[in-house]
Scaffold this motif. Structure first.
Motif, short mmCIF file in Angstrom:
data_model
loop_
_atom_site.label_atom_id
_atom_site.label_comp_id
_atom_site.label_asym_id
_atom_site.label_seq_id
_atom_site.Cartn_x
_atom_site.Cartn_y
_atom_site.Cartn_z
N PRO A 109 -1.89 3.24 -1.53
CA PRO A 109 -2.73 3.95 -2.10
C PRO A 109 -3.23 5.06 -1.13
N ASP A 110 -3.56 6.15 -1.87
CA ASP A 110 -3.95 7.52 -1.19
C ASP A 110 -4.98 7.26 -0.24
N TRP A 111 -6.01 6.84 -0.45
CA TRP A 111 -7.04 6.58 0.62
C TRP A 111 -6.53 5.65 1.65
N LEU A 112 -5.66 4.58 1.41
CA LEU A 112 -5.24 3.99 2.46
C LEU A 112 -3.74 4.59 3.39
N MET A 113 -3.48 5.61 2.67
CA MET A 113 -2.50 6.49 3.42
C MET A 113 -3.24 7.31 4.28
N GLU A 114 -4.33 7.78 4.06
CA GLU A 114 -5.10 8.61 5.03
C GLU A 114 -5.50 7.83 6.21
N LYS A 115 -6.18 6.43 5.83
CA LYS A 115 -6.44 5.63 6.95
C LYS A 115 -5.22 5.30 7.95
N LEU A 116 -3.97 5.30 7.35
CA LEU A 116 -2.71 5.04 8.06
C LEU A 116 -2.48 6.29 9.04
N LYS A 117 -2.78 7.58 8.32
CA LYS A 117 -2.30 8.85 9.27
C LYS A 117 -3.35 8.89 10.24
N ALA A 118 -4.67 8.53 10.04
CA ALA A 118 -5.59 8.75 11.10
C ALA A 118 -5.41 7.76 12.22
N SER A 119 -4.65 6.88 11.91
CA SER A 119 -4.37 5.85 12.87
C SER A 119 -3.08 6.15 13.53
N GLY A 120 -2.40 7.18 13.34
CA GLY A 120 -1.12 7.71 13.90
C GLY A 120 -0.03 6.94 13.09
N ILE A 121 -0.02 6.45 11.98
CA ILE A 121 1.05 5.85 11.30
C ILE A 121 1.68 6.78 9.97
N THR A 122 2.53 7.38 10.29
CA THR A 122 3.19 8.24 9.30
C THR A 122 4.37 8.14 9.41
N GLY A 123 5.16 8.75 8.21
CA GLY A 123 6.69 9.00 8.27
C GLY A 123 7.40 7.56 8.53
N LYS A 124 8.47 7.51 9.19
CA LYS A 124 9.14 6.21 9.44
C LYS A 124 8.36 4.96 9.92
N GLU A 125 7.38 5.34 10.78
CA GLU A 125 6.35 4.16 11.03
C GLU A 125 5.72 3.56 9.89
N ALA A 126 5.36 4.27 9.01
CA ALA A 126 4.70 3.95 7.88
C ALA A 126 5.52 3.14 7.00
N GLU A 127 6.94 3.53 6.67
CA GLU A 127 8.01 2.91 5.87
C GLU A 127 8.33 1.66 6.49
N ALA A 128 8.49 1.49 7.82
CA ALA A 128 8.62 0.46 8.45
C ALA A 128 7.84 -0.75 8.18
N LEU A 129 6.25 -0.63 7.72
CA LEU A 129 5.57 -1.75 7.56
C LEU A 129 6.08 -2.37 6.30
N LEU A 130 6.76 -1.90 5.32
CA LEU A 130 7.32 -2.52 4.25
C LEU A 130 8.81 -3.11 4.43
N GLY A 131 9.43 -2.89 5.68
CA GLY A 131 10.83 -3.54 5.64
C GLY A 131 10.78 -5.01 5.57
N ARG A 132 12.08 -5.42 6.12
CA ARG A 132 12.48 -6.95 5.70
C ARG A 132 11.96 -7.56 7.05
N ALA A 133 11.46 -8.63 7.31
CA ALA A 133 11.00 -9.33 8.68
C ALA A 133 11.87 -10.43 8.89
N SER A 134 12.23 -10.38 10.02
CA SER A 134 13.16 -11.66 10.61
C SER A 134 12.10 -12.92 10.72
N LEU A 135 12.79 -14.11 11.04
CA LEU A 135 11.87 -15.06 11.43
C LEU A 135 12.02 -15.72 12.69
N ASP A 136 10.73 -15.76 13.31
CA ASP A 136 10.61 -16.00 14.62
C ASP A 136 10.08 -17.36 14.90
N VAL A 137 10.72 -18.14 16.05
CA VAL A 137 9.99 -19.34 16.39
C VAL A 137 9.59 -19.39 17.81
N ARG A 138 8.71 -20.14 18.15
CA ARG A 138 8.23 -20.53 19.57
C ARG A 138 8.72 -21.78 19.84
#
Length: 393
Positions: A109-138
């Motif tokens: 949403p627009d308000w959240l995009m503004e929060k992301l932008k203010a946090s330095g999360i734009t462009g490809k960095e923002a797009e990567a938030l919705l990518g596919r995650a691997s599965l990690d184990v410890r």
């Protein structure tokens, strides 16, 4: 199920998920599970295909869609092969009408995009938030070692000392090694956060917002069961899951403490001013985990974000009271928003004299304010913020 029926099933599920997002109801994964429990006729391929359609729609739509049909129409604008499946067949969706509108396509949403932008999360960095995650184990070093453990599948060795990575969807929970406590599912960033805490044998270590205890178990392994571990939370159900998990992992937790909101200090009185290290893995928006729970951005609003930041300040203040002189307070959120990271540390240091931030000793992440932020784009991990605060002697 026919391909058209799969699209219709995805629409029906999206209607439920949208309602859940608006009314703070059940999350998507729970709704999907319940949907198919009532439809035993759907085979594994059908369930997988429908689930994929649902999550494609969730990832694609930045705003909460009007309904499930508009969300699937948005997917169809990106994938033309779906358009003929709106065929009006008995179990398929109605044909696409002349003025029908697809849902808004975007990151958030627009308000959240503004929060992301203010946090330095734009462009490809923002797009990567919705990518596919691997599965990690410890690999649990109380029972095994990464160099010698034999697993049903070979994992990729990651930078964290005991981390292995597998493709998304790997059925780790079905492995005997998981059931026997040799491995725990834990994101690579989360493993580094536990390393950053720096817990050592002989210390008193408090996990103040332990939840079901994933980080508590990592701290137990890190110290070889040599630290006095106290796991605390306000959620009785989640905290109740810690004991069987600890038993499976061979982890020693000295105390589990159920906290009553707003009067937490009563239960914590025996440890005030006595802890060497306190971990505050604070409740947050989960913006760093959208790869795994993309509907989280549909469920977040400005009032909820404000409530969360106030709660983060509250638990930080409680954590500070538990630390003894010379001790350390670690603050963690699985968020990429400055409101839930750098800004909280700045506000804490303004409220509390005698405290200072120290360098976060991990090889991943980038400096953000007086802490470190890890992100899917730069680190191929979930998004996390971590800061270390030291109390002067």
């Amino acid at each position: 199920m026919t391909p058209a029926a799969r699209v219709q099933a995805a629409i029906e599920l999206l209607d439920q998920i949208i309602e859940g997002a608006r009314n703070k109801g059940a999350p998507a994964d729970r709704l999907i599970s319940a949907y198919f429990k009532q439809r035993r006729y759907a085979g594994s391929k059908d369930r997988r295909a429908v689930r994929d359609l649902v999550y494609r729609a969730i990832r694609l739509c930045g705003e909460v869609p009007y309904d499930g049909r508009s969300a699937m129409l948005a997917v169809a604008t990106e994938d033309a092969s779906l358009v003929p499946l709106f065929d009006g067949s008995e179990h398929g969706p109605a044909k696409i009408g002349g003025g029908e509108m697809a849902a808004f396509i975007g990151t958030a949403p627009d308000w959240l995009m503004e929060k992301l932008k203010a946090s330095g999360i734009t462009g490809k960095e923002a797009e990567a938030l919705l990518g596919r995650a691997s599965l990690d184990v410890r690999v649990n070093t109380l029972k095994a070692a990464r160099d010698t453990i034999e697993l049903p599948e070979e994992g990729e060795r990651l930078a964290a000392p005991n981390a292995l990575r597998f493709p998304s969807g790997t059925q780790v929970e079905q492995w005997r090694e998981y059931r026997d406590g040799l491995v725990e599912i834990q994101d690579h960033a989360s493993q580094w956060v536990c390393e950053a805490v720096g817990a050592k044998a002989g210390e008193t270590v408090i996990d103040l917002c332990a939840g079901a205890g994933g980080k508590t178990l990592a701290l137990a392994a890190q110290t070889g069961n040599g630290a006095s571990l106290i796991a605390c939370d306000t959620d009785k159900r989640r905290l109740g899951n810690l004991a069987p998990r600890a038993a499976r992992a061979g982890a020693q937790v000295d105390h589990t403490v159920l906290l009553n909101p707003k009067v937490e200090r009563e239960a914590l009185a025996p440890w005030i001013g006595k802890a060497d290290r306190v971990l505050v893995d604070a409740p947050c928006s989960g913006s760093g985990t959208w790869r795994r729970q993309p509907e989280g951005r549909w469920r977040l609003d400005q009032a909820e974000l404000k409530r969360l930041t106030q709660l983060q300040d509250h638990v930080l203040d409680i954590g500070a009271e538990l630390v003894k002189p010379g001790g350390t307070l670690a603050f963690v959120t699985c968020s990429v928003l400055d409101d839930e990271g750098a800004n909280r540390i700045e506000a804490f240091l303004e409220r509390h004299k005698g405290w200072s931030s120290t360098k976060v000793p991990i090889p991943l992440g980038k400096a953000r304010g007086q802490g470190t932020r890890l992100s899917p784009f730069h680190d191929d991990t979930d998004g996390f913020f971590v800061a270390l605060l030291a109390l002067e002697c």
